[in-house]
Write an enzyme that holds these catalytic residues in place. Structure first.
Site, PDB file in Angstrom:
ATOM      1  N   LYS A 108       3.522  90.021-101.591  1.00 22.38           N
ATOM      2  CA  LYS A 108       4.122  91.261-101.092  1.00 22.38           C
ATOM      3  C   LYS A 108       4.617  92.149-102.227  1.00 22.38           C
ATOM      4  CE  LYS A 108       5.443  89.534 -96.528  1.00 22.38           C
ATOM      5  NZ  LYS A 108       6.550  89.282 -95.575  1.00 22.38           N
ATOM      6  N   LYS A 123      -7.636  88.302 -91.783  1.00 19.18           N
ATOM      7  CA  LYS A 123      -6.744  87.935 -90.699  1.00 19.18           C
ATOM      8  C   LYS A 123      -6.410  89.164 -89.857  1.00 19.18           C
ATOM      9  CE  LYS A 123      -2.466  85.290 -90.015  1.00 19.18           C
ATOM     10  NZ  LYS A 123      -1.307  84.654 -90.701  1.00 19.18           N
ATOM     11  N   LYS A 161      -1.343  93.755 -87.895  1.00 13.86           N
ATOM     12  CA  LYS A 161      -0.828  95.002 -87.331  1.00 13.86           C
ATOM     13  C   LYS A 161      -0.834  96.132 -88.351  1.00 13.86           C
ATOM     14  CE  LYS A 161       3.640  92.656 -87.687  1.00 13.86           C
ATOM     15  NZ  LYS A 161       4.643  91.985 -86.878  1.00 13.86           N
TER      16      LYS A 161
END
Length: 355
Positions: free
Chosen positions: A115, A217, A220
């Site tokens: 991240k 994957k 969203k």
């Protein structure tokens, strides 16, 4: 021998719309677990600001996750559903755990590396300390089990390390106060205030991939809404997305091995198996040798049958913000009572004067 009362804890971040992968990988398992365990399910809104501080839609996202919990079948009266920020003992225990955990432990966390990317020096301190707050979420309630996916296993291992170090560092005080519990860890019997929480894996892991690219994957954050089935999608939208899902021109194989190197076909077979509660072998035995023009309509019917009622109920609940807020308020009060009782003991163990 004293033992911890079995308790399941898990949380979901209120960031973006929940999708089929969230449902099959987590929420459906939450619903099943409540039949045999005491459960605490949390919308972890404090976690959501670690990567993006300013979020004008955070209240609506928090309510949306709550609506998804309830629409899927979680019972907020038998179990506890609340949002994390209502119970500030999460932050209090996280600070203590920041002092228990080592910087080297945090630097090794794969999710932080992913991240933070290349600009790690510009990442928030909250993002680095995220696993410490996650440990506090779990151990604040002395939860014995956590349902985890592949991407959270490392964080649960860190939670176990933090619990073990706290128990060891304060072993004398824990014994003096008589607040410890004996527990079996591997081949050893250990003593401590916090449990060494166990991962809870219910059946085969369900990993749902993008409908547009079978090697990615389902997410969203994907720019294309066609890449995922959102839990709020109506029947027509679900059908459209499955019909448009990427496939290859070959028919489905007659053997499971034939799905190797066919990621999109493999993904759709996996979704069908997960939604129907059958094995992938069963699905291949039924549809093997047939074209996607036959398989996709069957998958549409199944997905609409399973997901459209959840979407309808989510929309109904999201419109009733007063009810959602009452569920969160009641859950927060019940969670807060447990949290404060445990934190009172933690303060004594650490040596904080709080009376």
């Amino acid at each position: 021998m004293n033992s911890f009362k079995p308790l399941v804890f898990s949380g979901v971040q209120p960031t973006g719309n929940l999708h089929l992968g969230n449902y099959l990988g987590a929420i459906r398992n939450f619903v099943a677990l409540q039949d045999h365990h005491d459960c605490i399910y949390c919308v972890v809104d404090m976690h959501s600001i670690t990567a993006q501080l300013v979020q004008p839609d955070l209240p609506s996202q928090t309510r949306s996750i709550t609506a998804a919990f309830l629409a899927a079948g979680i019972d907020p009266k038998k179990h506890i559903v609340f949002n994390q920020s209502r119970v500030m003992q999460h932050a209090e225990l996280a600070w203590i755990f920041n002092c228990v955990a080592r910087i080297g432990w945090m630097n090794r966390m794969t999710q932080f590396k992913d991240k933070a990317g290349k600009d790690r020096e510009n990442a928030s301190l909250g993002l680095l300390a995220y696993p410490s707050l996650m440990a506090a979420d779990i151990l604040l309630y002395r939860a014995t089990h956590v349902p985890v996916g592949e991407d959270q296993k490392q964080h649960l291992e860190l939670t176990r390390d933090i619990a073990a170090k706290f128990n060891n560092d304060f072993s004398t005080k824990i014994a003096e106060l008589g607040v410890g519990v004996e527990m079996e860890v591997g081949q050893e019997t250990v003593h401590g205030f916090f449990p060494i929480t166990e991962p809870l894996i219910e059946g085969p892991a369900t990993r749902v991939m993008s409908l547009r690219e079978g090697t990615k994957k389902m997410s969203k954050s994907d720019a294309s809404d066609l890449s995922r089935i959102n839990l709020t999608d109506d029947a027509d939208t679900i059908a459209k997305k499955i019909r448009k899902a990427k496939t290859d021109p070959a028919p489905l194989p007659s053997e499971l091995d034939g799905l190797k190197d066919r990621p999109e076909a493999d993904n759709l077979v996996g979704i069908y198996a997960a939604l129907s509660g059958r094995s992938r072998e069963d699905v291949i035995s039924e549809f093997g040798g047939q074209q996607f023009s036959v398989f996709k309509p069957a998958l549409v019917d199944l997905a609409v049958n399973k997901l459209a009622p959840i979407a309808d109920e989510m929309r109904r609940l999201e419109a009733d913000t007063a009810y959602i807020d009452s569920v969160l308020r009641d859950g927060g009060e019940r969670a807060g009572a447990i949290a404060e009782a445990n934190m009172k003991t933690v303060r004594e163990i650490v040596g904080f004067l709080s009376n």
